[in-house]
Motif scaffolding. Structure first.
Motif, PDB file in Angstrom:
ATOM      1  N   CYS A  70       0.794  -1.150  -0.125  1.00  0.00           N
ATOM      2  CA  CYS A  70       0.121  -0.055   0.099  1.00  0.00           C
ATOM      3  C   CYS A  70       0.919   1.303   0.085  1.00  0.00           C
ATOM      4  O   CYS A  70       0.326   2.300  -0.629  1.00  0.00           O
ATOM      5  N   HIS A  71       1.912   1.194   0.674  1.00  0.00           N
ATOM      6  CA  HIS A  71       2.657   2.478   1.025  1.00  0.00           C
ATOM      7  C   HIS A  71       4.016   2.546  -0.153  1.00  0.00           C
ATOM      8  O   HIS A  71       4.490   3.452   0.092  1.00  0.00           O
ATOM      9  N   GLY A  72       4.164   1.546  -1.078  1.00  0.00           N
ATOM     10  CA  GLY A  72       5.151   1.686  -2.156  1.00  0.00           C
ATOM     11  C   GLY A  72       6.445   1.031  -1.200  1.00  0.00           C
ATOM     12  O   GLY A  72       6.504   1.227  -0.013  1.00  0.00           O
ATOM     13  N   ARG A  73       7.356   0.779  -2.127  1.00  0.00           N
ATOM     14  CA  ARG A  73       8.513  -0.062  -1.845  1.00  0.00           C
ATOM     15  C   ARG A  73       9.142   0.939  -0.927  1.00  0.00           C
ATOM     16  O   ARG A  73       9.783   0.540   0.231  1.00  0.00           O
ATOM     17  N   ASP A  74       9.324   2.145  -1.063  1.00  0.00           N
ATOM     18  CA  ASP A  74      10.071   3.031  -0.438  1.00  0.00           C
ATOM     19  C   ASP A  74       9.559   4.046   0.579  1.00  0.00           C
ATOM     20  O   ASP A  74      10.004   5.246   0.951  1.00  0.00           O
ATOM     21  N   ALA A  75       8.240   3.726   0.715  1.00  0.00           N
ATOM     22  CA  ALA A  75       7.294   4.334   1.705  1.00  0.00           C
ATOM     23  C   ALA A  75       6.934   5.619   1.080  1.00  0.00           C
ATOM     24  O   ALA A  75       6.396   6.524   1.785  1.00  0.00           O
ATOM     25  N   ALA A  76       7.151   5.872  -0.301  1.00  0.00           N
ATOM     26  CA  ALA A  76       6.727   6.985  -0.833  1.00  0.00           C
ATOM     27  C   ALA A  76       5.469   7.051  -1.366  1.00  0.00           C
ATOM     28  O   ALA A  76       5.101   7.810  -2.255  1.00  0.00           O
ATOM     29  N   GLY A  77       4.529   6.038  -0.876  1.00  0.00           N
ATOM     30  CA  GLY A  77       3.201   6.200  -1.408  1.00  0.00           C
ATOM     31  C   GLY A  77       2.889   4.944  -2.834  1.00  0.00           C
ATOM     32  O   GLY A  77       3.867   4.905  -3.091  1.00  0.00           O
ATOM     33  N   GLY A  78       1.871   4.586  -2.404  1.00  0.00           N
ATOM     34  CA  GLY A  78       1.446   3.410  -3.354  1.00  0.00           C
ATOM     35  C   GLY A  78       0.171   3.764  -3.669  1.00  0.00           C
ATOM     36  O   GLY A  78      -0.592   4.733  -3.620  1.00  0.00           O
ATOM     37  N   GLU A  79      -0.604   2.816  -4.506  1.00  0.00           N
ATOM     38  CA  GLU A  79      -1.991   2.798  -4.694  1.00  0.00           C
ATOM     39  C   GLU A  79      -2.742   3.136  -3.712  1.00  0.00           C
ATOM     40  O   GLU A  79      -4.066   3.783  -3.910  1.00  0.00           O
ATOM     41  N   SER A  80      -2.909   2.589  -2.363  1.00  0.00           N
ATOM     42  CA  SER A  80      -3.718   2.687  -1.604  1.00  0.00           C
ATOM     43  C   SER A  80      -3.265   3.039  -0.226  1.00  0.00           C
ATOM     44  O   SER A  80      -3.996   3.080   0.684  1.00  0.00           O
ATOM     45  N   GLY A  81      -2.075   3.604  -0.031  1.00  0.00           N
ATOM     46  CA  GLY A  81      -1.359   4.188   1.066  1.00  0.00           C
ATOM     47  C   GLY A  81      -0.953   5.208   0.818  1.00  0.00           C
ATOM     48  O   GLY A  81      -0.157   5.514  -0.429  1.00  0.00           O
ATOM     49  N   PRO A  82      -0.746   6.274   1.773  1.00  0.00           N
ATOM     50  CA  PRO A  82      -0.229   7.531   1.546  1.00  0.00           C
ATOM     51  C   PRO A  82       1.390   7.644   1.569  1.00  0.00           C
ATOM     52  O   PRO A  82       1.813   6.661   1.979  1.00  0.00           O
ATOM     53  N   ASP A  83       1.702   8.536   1.053  1.00  0.00           N
ATOM     54  CA  ASP A  83       3.214   8.694   0.830  1.00  0.00           C
ATOM     55  C   ASP A  83       3.722   9.030   2.650  1.00  0.00           C
ATOM     56  O   ASP A  83       3.488  10.076   3.281  1.00  0.00           O
ATOM     57  N   LEU A  84       4.442   7.982   3.161  1.00  0.00           N
ATOM     58  CA  LEU A  84       5.009   8.306   4.484  1.00  0.00           C
ATOM     59  C   LEU A  84       6.283   9.332   4.534  1.00  0.00           C
ATOM     60  O   LEU A  84       6.324   9.808   5.576  1.00  0.00           O
ATOM     61  N   THR A  85       7.038   9.326   3.572  1.00  0.00           N
ATOM     62  CA  THR A  85       8.103  10.266   3.647  1.00  0.00           C
ATOM     63  C   THR A  85       7.656  11.876   3.477  1.00  0.00           C
ATOM     64  O   THR A  85       8.248  12.720   3.853  1.00  0.00           O
ATOM     65  N   ARG A  86       6.172  12.166   3.308  1.00  0.00           N
ATOM     66  CA  ARG A  86       5.736  13.330   3.433  1.00  0.00           C
ATOM     67  C   ARG A  86       4.778  13.423   4.724  1.00  0.00           C
ATOM     68  O   ARG A  86       3.937  14.456   4.743  1.00  0.00           O
ATOM     69  N   SER A  87       5.001  12.490   5.245  1.00  0.00           N
ATOM     70  CA  SER A  87       3.640  12.466   6.485  1.00  0.00           C
ATOM     71  C   SER A  87       3.983  13.190   7.584  1.00  0.00           C
ATOM     72  O   SER A  87       5.464  13.170   7.998  1.00  0.00           O
ATOM     73  N   LYS A  88       3.131  14.017   7.888  1.00  0.00           N
ATOM     74  CA  LYS A  88       3.262  14.948   9.153  1.00  0.00           C
ATOM     75  C   LYS A  88       3.623  14.178  10.388  1.00  0.00           C
ATOM     76  O   LYS A  88       4.309  14.333  11.474  1.00  0.00           O
ATOM     77  N   LEU A  89       2.719  13.050  10.435  1.00  0.00           N
ATOM     78  CA  LEU A  89       2.722  12.201  11.506  1.00  0.00           C
ATOM     79  C   LEU A  89       4.140  11.662  11.729  1.00  0.00           C
ATOM     80  O   LEU A  89       4.700  11.255  12.964  1.00  0.00           O
ATOM     81  N   VAL A  90       4.768  11.081  10.628  1.00  0.00           N
ATOM     82  CA  VAL A  90       6.231  10.481  10.481  1.00  0.00           C
ATOM     83  C   VAL A  90       7.073  11.826  11.105  1.00  0.00           C
ATOM     84  O   VAL A  90       7.915  11.408  12.028  1.00  0.00           O
TER      85      VAL A  90
END
Ligand code: HEC
Ligand code: HEC
Length: 278
Positions: A70-90
């Motif tokens: 969901c979040h993409g191989r590099d956590a940069a977002g995928g089809e069904s999960g947000p980009d965690l590299t831009r996540s404020k929460l992160v």
């Protein structure tokens, strides 16, 4: 802040057992939201949280098994999960205090299930996600000038050895083919930036048609519905993602992985060597 210095500092930090500094993530947040990076801000901010490579690696493989879907191989977002590299929460997370609960509880209403992971597993995921975010932030220009003097201290022969050997550079590059004349194309600091974060890198993609035929080319377009490439004849071709299978190879990922591998001496030596390729 001087990038080489921070690279140096990381390599020192990586040698330390476990170093997670809460103060650092706060400092980072402030730099990235400040538009005109002044010297002061930069030097106050630049040391990213550094996690032991082994922890990042184990977190990375756990991530790829459970989260990439969901979040993409590099956590940069995928089809069904947000980009965690831009996540404020992160960004706001300190040592897993925000990411941990999301993983343990999931976000069932949004389609993310909960995961029953051990402390150690969560720590790995946290290390991996932060490392991905730090890398992405740096790539977006959080990092500025490098001292020209840093470019003069390397050893050409050691650089060549690293290139051919431990660095693995020669598996993808040749000093007489693609890197021939590299030092004429980019000078000094620009060359170094290009080596650390190749900006013009294009991904390769291999598309397998229903008939079994495969077409390889340079990835030009990809979204949920369409994958498009430039094939070996220079023609643009595209398919509906549902009709084909495709595999993307972003070799620049190798460069991202190298960032945690180089020591500052390796970088200096490589730079000395690359500068001979005129
Ligand atoms: C089935 C898809 C899916 C999987 C698998 C998945 N996630 Fe998520 N994740 C989501 C969605 C969708 C959201 C956004 C929820 C929202 O908007 O509140 C999310 C949100 C998050 C957030 C919060 C981001 C934010 O800014 O609020 C984190 C952190 C996170 N996921 C980490 C993980 C980790 C780590 C894994 C693997 C252990 C994982 N996710 C597996 C779909 C998924
Ligand atoms: C897995 C393959 C791979 C490995 C290993 C690798 N690179 Fe690269 N490198 C690439 C790709 C792909 C590009 C982007 C090529 C392009 O845009 O022309 C690139 C770009 C570069 C560039 C910029 C080239 C240009 O013309 O702009 C330099 C310099 C470079 N790499 C040096 C290195 C060095 C030094 C190492 C070893 C420490 C290394 N690379 C390891 C794949 C790799």
């Amino acid at each position: 802040m001087n990038f080489l210095r921070s690279a140096l500092r990381w390599s020192l930090l990586f040698a330390a057992p476990l170093l997670i500094s809460p103060a650092v993530s706060a400092a980072q947040t402030s730099t990235h939201s400040s538009p005109a990076p002044s010297r002061v801000k930069q030097s106050g901010a630049a040391v990213p949280e550094a996690y032991p490579p082994a922890l990042v690696q184990s977190g990375g493989s756990l991530f790829r098994q459970n989260c990439s879907f969901c979040h993409g191989r590099d956590a940069a977002g995928g089809e069904s999960g947000p980009d965690l590299t831009r996540s404020k929460l992160v960004t706001q997370d300190v040592g897993g205090d925000k990411i941990g609960p999301v993983v343990r509880n999931g976000r069932p209403a949004k389609g993310m299930r909960s995961f029953d992971f051990s402390e150690q597993q969560i720590a790995g995921l946290v290390a991996f996600i932060h490392t991905q975010q730090n890398t992405a932030l740096r790539r977006k220009g959080g990092r500025k000038g490098v001292d020209a003097s840093d470019l003069q201290t390397g050893n050409v022969e050691a650089g060549k050895q690293y290139f051919d050997g431990a660095g693995g550079c020669a598996t993808c590059h040749s000093p007489t083919v693609d890197l021939a004349g590299i030092a004429s194309r980019y000078q000094g600091l620009e060359l170094e930036e290009q080596m650390l974060y190749p900006k013009h890198a294009k991904s390769k993609v291999t598309v397998t048609l229903a008939s079994g035929q495969t077409i390889t080319g340079t990835l030009e377009y990809l979204d949920e519905f369409t994958v498009g490439l430039i094939d070996s004849t220079g023609a643009y071709r595209s398919w509906r993602t549902g009709d084909v299978q495709y595999k993307i190879d972003a070799p620049v990922n190798a460069h991202v992985e190298l960032l945690s591998k180089y020591t500052d001496a390796d970088i200096h030596n490589l730079m000395a060597y690359l500068q001979t390729l005129r």
